[in-house]
Write an enzyme that holds these catalytic residues in place. Structure first.
Site, PDB file in Angstrom:
ATOM      1  N   TYR A 177      39.753  47.544  34.279  1.00  0.00           N
ATOM      2  CA  TYR A 177      38.971  47.614  33.038  1.00  0.00           C
ATOM      3  C   TYR A 177      39.035  48.971  32.339  1.00  0.00           C
ATOM      4  CZ  TYR A 177      37.529  43.094  34.644  1.00  0.00           C
ATOM      5  OH  TYR A 177      37.560  41.792  35.075  1.00  0.00           O
ATOM      6  N   ASP A 218      44.984  46.749  40.237  1.00  0.00           N
ATOM      7  CA  ASP A 218      44.979  45.429  39.590  1.00  0.00           C
ATOM      8  C   ASP A 218      46.318  45.160  38.914  1.00  0.00           C
ATOM      9  OD1 ASP A 218      43.803  43.108  37.835  1.00  0.00           O
ATOM     10  OD2 ASP A 218      42.132  43.730  39.104  1.00  0.00           O
ATOM     11  N   ASP A 219      46.361  44.119  38.139  1.00  0.00           N
ATOM     12  CA  ASP A 219      47.545  43.674  37.409  1.00  0.00           C
ATOM     13  C   ASP A 219      48.267  44.843  36.729  1.00  0.00           C
ATOM     14  OD1 ASP A 219      49.355  42.165  36.003  1.00  0.00           O
ATOM     15  OD2 ASP A 219      47.869  41.138  34.761  1.00  0.00           O
ATOM     16  N   LYS A 242      42.692  40.684  45.902  1.00  0.00           N
ATOM     17  CA  LYS A 242      42.085  39.943  44.790  1.00  0.00           C
ATOM     18  C   LYS A 242      43.098  38.881  44.382  1.00  0.00           C
ATOM     19  CE  LYS A 242      40.458  40.696  40.006  1.00  0.00           C
ATOM     20  NZ  LYS A 242      40.122  41.770  39.043  1.00  0.00           N
ATOM     21  N   ASP A 274      44.134  36.037  42.118  1.00  0.00           N
ATOM     22  CA  ASP A 274      43.703  35.691  40.767  1.00  0.00           C
ATOM     23  C   ASP A 274      44.382  34.421  40.259  1.00  0.00           C
ATOM     24  OD1 ASP A 274      42.291  35.989  38.449  1.00  0.00           O
ATOM     25  OD2 ASP A 274      43.128  37.942  37.912  1.00  0.00           O
ATOM     26  N   CYS A 277      39.474  34.611  42.530  1.00  0.00           N
ATOM     27  CA  CYS A 277      39.194  34.951  41.125  1.00  0.00           C
ATOM     28  C   CYS A 277      39.859  33.886  40.263  1.00  0.00           C
ATOM     29  CB  CYS A 277      39.738  36.342  40.815  1.00  0.00           C
ATOM     30  SG  CYS A 277      39.317  36.944  39.173  1.00  0.00           S
ATOM     31  N   ASP A 323      35.327  37.720  32.871  1.00  0.00           N
ATOM     32  CA  ASP A 323      35.544  39.169  32.915  1.00  0.00           C
ATOM     33  C   ASP A 323      34.475  39.917  32.118  1.00  0.00           C
ATOM     34  OD1 ASP A 323      37.895  38.248  34.016  1.00  0.00           O
ATOM     35  OD2 ASP A 323      39.188  39.601  32.882  1.00  0.00           O
TER      36      ASP A 323
HETATM   37  C1  9PG Z   1      44.439  40.826  35.283  1.00  0.00           C
HETATM   38  C2  9PG Z   1      43.052  40.314  35.021  1.00  0.00           C
HETATM   39  C3  9PG Z   1      41.990  41.017  35.874  1.00  0.00           C
HETATM   40  C4  9PG Z   1      40.661  40.315  35.697  1.00  0.00           C
HETATM   41  C5  9PG Z   1      40.806  38.849  36.011  1.00  0.00           C
HETATM   42  C6  9PG Z   1      41.857  38.233  35.122  1.00  0.00           C
HETATM   43  O1  9PG Z   1      44.477  35.289  29.278  1.00  0.00           O
HETATM   44  N1  9PG Z   1      43.422  34.950  29.882  1.00  0.00           N
HETATM   45  O2  9PG Z   1      42.808  33.922  29.638  1.00  0.00           O
HETATM   46  C7  9PG Z   1      42.921  35.802  30.909  1.00  0.00           C
HETATM   47  C8  9PG Z   1      41.759  35.463  31.576  1.00  0.00           C
HETATM   48  C9  9PG Z   1      41.268  36.307  32.555  1.00  0.00           C
HETATM   49  C10 9PG Z   1      41.931  37.466  32.858  1.00  0.00           C
HETATM   50  C11 9PG Z   1      43.086  37.817  32.185  1.00  0.00           C
HETATM   51  C12 9PG Z   1      43.587  36.979  31.203  1.00  0.00           C
HETATM   52  O3  9PG Z   1      41.413  38.303  33.796  1.00  0.00           O
HETATM   53  O4  9PG Z   1      39.606  38.180  35.879  1.00  0.00           O
HETATM   54  O5  9PG Z   1      39.672  40.889  36.535  1.00  0.00           O
HETATM   55  O6  9PG Z   1      42.359  40.995  37.240  1.00  0.00           O
HETATM   56  O7  9PG Z   1      43.090  38.918  35.276  1.00  0.00           O
HETATM   57  O8  9PG Z   1      45.375  40.175  34.503  1.00  0.00           O
END
Ligand code: 9PG
Length: 866
Positions: A252, A285-286, A395, A397, A439, A458
């Protein structure tokens, strides 16, 4: 038609009658998504009911206000068929039909969750297409006969509000089917229909046991949800005992742009701020991966590679955490190139599960088909390698992708079961110790496999969803702090019943669009719900004030979570309004209350008191102080989006501090394990301890830190630990008399949590920290006190003295049996109960004490102190 016999009744809440049974079924060859399914129905009956080619057998266990139903579906015909769902219909009658509201629980972590009015016309039609709807509902295309109904997933409570009769309908999912609960007003009653969504082929002659269904009546929605989750977690074997999780997460602040240097700078900053910001996990994270799907290789932004990053995090004294999306695959990945046949399929070619422009050139994201054994071995091998690379916290996801409506290779595997099997493979590869956080996950199939679960959308550096990015129909699931808070409140009851709740991160820096008031709301909810607490800021750039805010949030969340298992947070107005205002935690002689104003108008909230306070409410996190209300109690005026965290100290007559090993429990957990597993090194070291050459904590470090003892081995032992015969009665007595009870232990948090779960007894505790790390113990002192001669990791004198400074004049009682960690506690307390070597030592010192044999003996003596 005469009313069917009720299967659940309750004097105030009313009754539940079963109405019908049905199946949605179509030919085995049709390709989903497809609406050609036929609904076959029959009146409800216990035992077998024929529904076309299928036979549904129903068993009911009724017990006053609750009922459980178990069903098995059998294909009694000569031909295979494709079963979409099984329907169990009920009618709930009895509640006043004014003010009917229900809890909408979303399908997966991010899906809209909160209480809503039960409108006559049902839910408004979804404004976007079925693919988008399917990202947040168990089915993308609502069957025509469900138009005009309301929908929840896994569980709902419906009742009259405020504070009236309520009916819970829930499904104890374990990865066989998704529980959809449909609700509709029917005159003065409410039709409640549970659909077990299977979406799988059932071959001729085969049968399939389905998920257990639970119905319960009562007059408190929160209590019904808590009981459901408790039952469910016990049934499926929830992993809910992991000690409090605190950490740092890269997402974040850095989002997709994170580079190695960002991680290393933050690692260094966290290292030097260890005392002030005590976090355990550092989670990347990502943004690190070569391509979504190729999880063993970093991209050019992370030249060191995974193993060396994990090594650095660990060398700095933190647990390395990593983000992955196990089921997602982009065309640029090697998995895609080599194994296109591993993907779920659509009508023509691989099924496109998601669009994510930051992951692939054309935004398309494909999905691994977990009905394939090769995919399961791939996942198992992958997480084995990631754990070997040094990551013990994962995590996981975008888990819902595994269960999307697409064509699987093995059509007899249900969608829920694809996810369940995939997660089982991840767990098998990772082993029993690593912390797995779900997640973007459908909730049910993950129970028993994950340790933590994201329970909302989020958070974001802003309060409301970004206007320019609004997608009709899923606004409430898009990143926004307000939406995250609503879910954290509406799902607080899951904490430490199904897993540890992850309400998502704290963002404390000043450089966001969040106002101080909004940040305070976020902090207050995190603290009062006691879930996992990670923050996500660039630590070196965090101001002194904001660091203090993070520190205070970590401290309070840890304290609240330490009040015991299952979680204590309760949202008294959960069903009463769209945006609840309060979280209350009653524990250890103090109420911790969060009051939040998630609305855009100013708000006044009444703060009712259950018993007199010893001092005015104490505002934390820079909150406003409440004012005394004219009719008694307090009230708090809050501006839009503002929140407050308050401590209400009840007037208490006594406070009881109780040792654990050998006092609350019969066996001494730490000593037994140490004797068994580090036997040879013990005698010599004990001599050195007795000679005063090493402290008690140094002795522990020497014997226990690095001890080769896995979580499984410890668990086998913990199953044999018995509690003192008076332990439960003592806790119950304290609760009844408003006496704070707390276990003070020089043992370990993990064991105390797990024993609470195994024994079904809840107590607050302060102890040392135990983490498993590749089959070895890693221990840390919980509350050492350099000013005390005890030399323990958790100084009991220190804890009792700290309590005293906040509660001058309250009689403190210490109960113990040993002379190592209990002596300073016994000397510090106003009254000491002692047995065994503690009694001998106190006698030798000429200090008065109350002798006892079991904790039953302590109760009458406490009565006299009241
Ligand atoms: C990393 C993130 C973070 C975050 C997760 C998740 O495009 N979308 O709809 C979308 C939804 C959720 C999202 C990202 C994109 O967040 O919850 O904490 O890890 O992935 O990409």
């Amino acid at each position: 038609m005469p009313a069917a016999p009720a299967i659940a009744t309750e004097a105030r809440a009313g009754r539940v009658e079963p109405t019908r049974l049905a199946v949605r079924v179509r030919e085995a060859t049709a390709t989903p998504p497809d609406e050609s399914a036929a609904l076959r129905e029959a009146p409800f009956a216990v035992g077998p009911t024929r529904l076309g080619a299928l036979e549904l057998s129903v068993a009911v266990q009724s017990d006053g206000p609750t009922a459980h139903l178990d069903t098995t579906l059998c294909n009694a015909s000569e031909a295979g068929c494709f079963v979409q769902s099984v329907v169990l219909g009920f009618r709930f009658s009895g509640p006043p039909s004014q003010g009917l509201r229900f809890l909408k629980n979303g399908w997966q972590s991010w899906s809209h969750t909160g209480s809503l009015p039960l409108e006559e016309d049902g839910e408004a039609p979804f404004p976007s297409g079925p693919w988008l709807r399917g990202l947040h509902h168990a089915v993308g295309r609502l069957p025509a006969d469900r138009e005009g109904w309301h929908e929840s997933h896994l569980v709902t409570v419906v009742g009259s509000s405020p504070g009236g009769a309520a009916c819970l309908a829930g499904v104890l999912e374990r990865g066989r089917a998704f529980g959809q609960i449909y609700l509709r007003r029917n005159g003065g009653a409410v039709d409640v229909e549970i659909e077990l969504r299977i979406d799988a082929e059932l071959a001729a002659g085969r049968s399939r046991p389905l998920e257990r269904v639970s119905l319960a009546l009562g007059d408190d929605a929160s209590a019904l949800l808590e009981a459901f989750a408790q039952d469910y977690g016990r049934d499926v074997g929830a992993r809910a005992a992991h000690p409090f999780v605190s950490g740092w997460c890269s997402w974040y602040h850095f989002f997709q742009d994170v580079v190695e240097e960002d991680l290393l700078r933050n690692l260094e900053a966290l290292s030097s701020a260890r005392e002030e910001l005590p976090v355990e996990v550092v989670q990347l994270d990502d943004g690190w991966q070569r391509a979504v799907g190729d999880w063993l290789e970093t991209n050019e932004k992370f030249p060191r590679g995974l193993a060396s990053l994990a090594g650095e995090i660990r060398a700095a004294g933190f647990a390395p955490g990593l983000w992955t999306a196990p089921f997602c695959v982009v065309p640029e990945s090697r998995v895609f190139e080599k194994h296109e046949d591993w993907l779920l399929r659509g009508a023509d070619g691989p099924f496109r599960g998601l669009l994510n422009p930051s992951w692939s050139r054309d935004a398309a994201v494909y999905v691994l088909d977990a009905s394939r054994p090769e995919v399961l071995s791939h996942l198992e091998g992958l997480y084995r390698s990631l754990v070997e690379a040094g990551f013990g916290y994962h995590k996981l996801d975008f888990l819902f992708t595994a269960a999307l409506e697409a064509v699987a290779h093995d059509r007899s595997v249900s969608r829920a079961s694809r996810l369940r099997r995939g997660l089982e493979a991840v767990r098998a590869g990772a082993g029993n110790e690593p912390f797995l956080l779900g997640c973007g996950s459908p909730l049910g199939p993950a129970v028993g496999l994950v340790d933590g679960m994201r329970i909302g959308p989020d958070v974001a550096p802003s309060w409301s969803p970004d206007e320019s990015a609004r997608v009709p129909g899923i606004e409430e699931t898009q990143p926004a702090t307000r939406s995250a808070l609503r879910s954290a409140l509406a799902r607080a009851w899951m904490h430490r019943r199904l897993w540890l709740n992850d309400p998502d991160c704290l963002l404390a820096r000043a450089e966001t669009e969040l106002s101080e008031a909004e940040l305070r709301s976020l902090g207050a909810v995190l603290c009062a719900t006691g879930g996992m607490t990670l923050f996500s800021d660039d630590v070196p750039r965090l101001s002194k004030e904001r660091r203090a805010f993070v520190a205070a949030t970590l401290e309070q969340a840890r304290r609240v979570d330490g009040l015991g298992l299952p979680g204590l947070a309760r949202v008294p107005d959960l069903l009463d309004r769209d945006l609840p205002q309060q979280v209350r935690v009653n524990g250890a002689g103090m109420d911790t209350v969060a009051i939040v104003n998630l609305s855009d108008e100013k708000q006044t909230t009444a703060l009712e008191l259950e018993s007199p306070l010893s001092s005015p409410p104490r505002p934390l996190l820079g909150s406003r102080a409440p004012e005394e209300a004219s009719g008694g109690g307090y009230e708090l005026k809050l501006a839009a989006h503002d929140g407050a965290l308050l401590q209400l100290r009840r007037a208490v007559p006594l406070a009881v501090f109780c040792d654990f090993d050998g006092t609350f429990s019969v066996q001494d957990v730490g000593a037994t394990l140490a004797t068994r597993h580090a036997g040879e090194r013990r005698p010599a070291l004990w001599k050195r301890y007795e000679a005063g050459e090493v402290t008690a904590w140094e002795y522990n470090m020497e014997i226990l830190d690095g001890l080769a003892l896995s979580r499984d081995e410890v668990d086998v032992f913990l199953h044999t630990v018995e509690l003192d015969p008076g332990a439960r009665d003592l806790v119950a007595w304290c609760e009844r008399h408003g006496v704070p009870f707390r276990v003070l232990s020089d043992g370990f948090d993990y064991n105390l949590n797990r024993l609470q779960q195994l024994q079904g007894v809840r107590f607050a505790h302060e102890a040392n920290r135990l983490r498993f790390d590749g089959g070895r113990w890693r221990i840390r002192a919980g509350a050492p006190n350099p000013d005390c001669e005890c030399g323990c990791g958790t100084c009991k004198r220190g804890r009792i003295d700290a309590f005293r400074t906040t509660r001058p004049g309250v009689t403190t009682v210490h109960v113990g049996n040993g002379k190592v960690s209990d002596l300073c506690g016994a000397l510090a307390a106003d009254v000491a109960f002692a047995k065994d070597s503690l009694a001998e030592e106190l006698a030798r010192l000429g200090v008065g004490f109350e002798p006892f044999e079991t904790l039953h003996d302590v109760i009458p003596a406490l009565e006299r102190l009241l």
